[in-house]
Each structure stands twice: as structure tokens, then as C-alpha cells.
Design an enzyme around this catalytic site. Structure first.
Site, PDB file in Angstrom:
ATOM      1  N   CYS A 248       0.835  -1.200   0.000  1.00  0.00           N
ATOM      2  CA  CYS A 248       0.000   0.000   0.000  1.00  0.00           C
ATOM      3  C   CYS A 248       0.876   1.259   0.000  1.00  0.00           C
ATOM      4  O   CYS A 248       1.502   1.569  -0.997  1.00  0.00           O
ATOM      5  CB  CYS A 248      -0.971  -0.026   1.181  1.00  0.00           C
ATOM      6  SG  CYS A 248      -2.325   1.160   1.032  1.00  0.00           S
TER       7      CYS A 248
ATOM      8  N   HIS B 280      -3.460  -5.577   1.101  1.00  0.00           N
ATOM      9  CA  HIS B 280      -2.738  -5.792   2.356  1.00  0.00           C
ATOM     10  C   HIS B 280      -2.667  -7.275   2.713  1.00  0.00           C
ATOM     11  O   HIS B 280      -3.571  -7.792   3.385  1.00  0.00           O
ATOM     12  CB  HIS B 280      -3.438  -5.048   3.499  1.00  0.00           C
ATOM     13  CG  HIS B 280      -3.249  -3.575   3.495  1.00  0.00           C
ATOM     14  ND1 HIS B 280      -2.281  -2.948   4.254  1.00  0.00           N
ATOM     15  CD2 HIS B 280      -3.902  -2.589   2.823  1.00  0.00           C
ATOM     16  CE1 HIS B 280      -2.353  -1.629   4.068  1.00  0.00           C
ATOM     17  NE2 HIS B 280      -3.326  -1.387   3.196  1.00  0.00           N
TER      18      HIS B 280
ATOM     19  N   GLU C  85      -0.917  -8.698   4.971  1.00  0.00           N
ATOM     20  CA  GLU C  85      -0.831  -8.888   6.428  1.00  0.00           C
ATOM     21  C   GLU C  85      -2.206  -8.889   7.077  1.00  0.00           C
ATOM     22  O   GLU C  85      -2.385  -9.404   8.191  1.00  0.00           O
ATOM     23  CB  GLU C  85       0.061  -7.811   7.061  1.00  0.00           C
ATOM     24  CG  GLU C  85      -0.567  -6.455   7.290  1.00  0.00           C
ATOM     25  CD  GLU C  85      -0.701  -5.594   6.036  1.00  0.00           C
ATOM     26  OE1 GLU C  85      -1.157  -4.441   6.161  1.00  0.00           O
ATOM     27  OE2 GLU C  85      -0.344  -6.064   4.935  1.00  0.00           O
TER      28      GLU C  85
END
Length: 231
Positions: free
Chosen positions: A89, A206, A208
Site C-alpha cells: 500500500c 494488504h 498482512e
């Protein structure tokens, strides 16, 4: 055998650094360390992750100030020598501003901040970041950005496609690439690209935030696993 050190860069305004540290720490034999923006010390990291957030408040342009930080001087130099670097990002935006990747990211086409789950497909599984994915599978990974509209001159796009540097594309649930499945207007539904040498990857979704069952998806976990097994 000592744990492999993974550096997670922290800028003023980063807000996904702890999420990324948590995801990295969940792998056995891997130790995440925070790398402060004002430092020149990569602490022996075998790979660098630039997390999401709003580095330096996104003033002037997302990632445009972070590129001048002391730590990025070291990251750019190390990446040029082959060190793996992952930008997520805002980290992707910093990579573009730093010249480690080609192109730019502008405001989403509807001029709104987007925060939702999205579908992407790995279109190149022959990289150090995607080796555990299949190119025909669809991944559910969230996005959260206001400036995720990737664009570049036609000749740059042509070169990215020719050299298999487009790594992820936005798709629908069935894996079809279409304008309707494109959340931000990115040319060619591009969600992530890598450099010619294959050691620098930037993507807007994302991983994660899709790394354990509690979060609703584990589809992002294999990106980290693919990278760590190469180190």
C-alpha cells in the site's frame, strides 16, 4: 541456527507496521525488527518490508517525502544489490517515488478512500514472492487506500507486460479481469508489480490483513511464506 531478520520500516504516519510485524513473527525462524525512518542501519535484515499507512501524513503526494528519509537511502542501495524489498500500500507508493519501481499511483477514480475486501489473482507465480500461489487461483485480500490508481506511460506498461513484471491483477470472485472488478481505476487492473530483477515487489492490497483465520482470510500468508523460504 539464528532466526532470519526481516526489517519493517517505520515512518511517521505508518499505521500497519505492527500488523506487519505480527504477521512476520507468526513464522517460525523469522524475527521482525523495526527500522526507524531516521536511521541508516538495516540491522542485518535479509529482506525489507515497507508497510502501509500515511508516511509523513501523505503531504505533497503519497510517499513523496518518505523517499528522502535516511532509511530509504539504505533501502534503495541494498535493493540495487539484490536485497528483497516488499512494499504494501503506502509502501508501494514509496517504492514508486524512490524509483525502485516504474509508474505512479494517483487518486482512486471515484475520488473516495476505499476500505474493503477485494479479489486479486497472481498472474506470475514464478517470483520469490508468489512461488506458493497458482496463477489460476483467486485471492481475497483487503485494500485500504485513497491513492491506488496505478498508471504509467504506454511504453512502460508494455514493458511490464512483456517482462512478466505484472504480478497481481484485480478480478471478480471467479477470477475474471474486468472494469467492474477494478476498484480504483488502475490501468490493466494492475494490483501489484515487481522490478526487472525480481527482488522488489509493490502491491496495494494488504496481505498482512489476510494472514490468519481470525481475519477472515489466510490468502496473504503465502506471500510472506514464499519470500521467507527464499532467504
Amino acid at each position: 541456527m539464528a532466526d532470519i531478520t526481516i526489517g519493517v520500516v517505520v515512518f511517521p504516519g505508518s499505521n500497519c507496521d505492527h500488523d506487519t510485524m505480527h504477521a512476520v513473527a507468526s513464522f517460525e525462524g523469522v524475527k521482525p525488527v523495526m527500522l526507524w525512518h531516521g536511521s541508516h542501519d538495516l540491522q542485518g535484515a535479509k529482506a525489507i518490508i515497507l508497510p502501509g499507512g500515511f508516511s509523513y501524513g501523505d503531504y505533497l503526494r503519497a510517499g513523496s517525502i518518505a523517499r528522502f528519509s535516511p532509511i530509504m537511502q539504505e533501502v534503495v542501495d541494498a535493493a540495487g544489490k539484490g536485497l528483497p524489498v516488499l512494499g504494501i500500500c503506502n509502501g508501494f507508493q514509496v517504492l514508486l517515488e524512490s524509483g525502485l519501481l516504474d509508474g505512479a499511483l494517483s487518486r482512486n477514480r471515484d475520488k473516495k478512500f476505499l476500505c474493503r475486501d477485494t479479489y486479486i489473482r497472481p498472474v506470475n507465480s514464478n517470483t520469490m514472492f508468489t512461488g506458493l500461489y497458482r496463477e489460476d487461483e483467486v485471492l481475497s485480500i483487503p485494500i485500504a487506500h485513497g491513492e491506488g490508481n496505478y498508471f504509467a506511460p504506454p511504453e512502460v506498461i508494455e514493458s511490464l507486460e512483456e517482462h512478466d513484471q505484472v504480478v497481481f491483477r484485480y478480478t471478480d470472485r471467479e477470477g475474471h479481469v474486468s472494469d467492474e472488478a477494478n476498484p480504483n481505476g488502475s490501468v490493466g487492473n494492475i494490483a501489484g508489480i515487481m522490478n526487472r530483477n525480481g527482488n522488489v515487489l509493490g502491491l496495494m492490497p494488504h496481505p498482512e490483513r489476510a494472514s490468519e483465520k481470525l481475519l477472515g482470510s489466510e490468502d496473504g500468508r503465502r506471500l510472506f511464506a514464499s519470500l521467507f523460504r527464499q532467504l
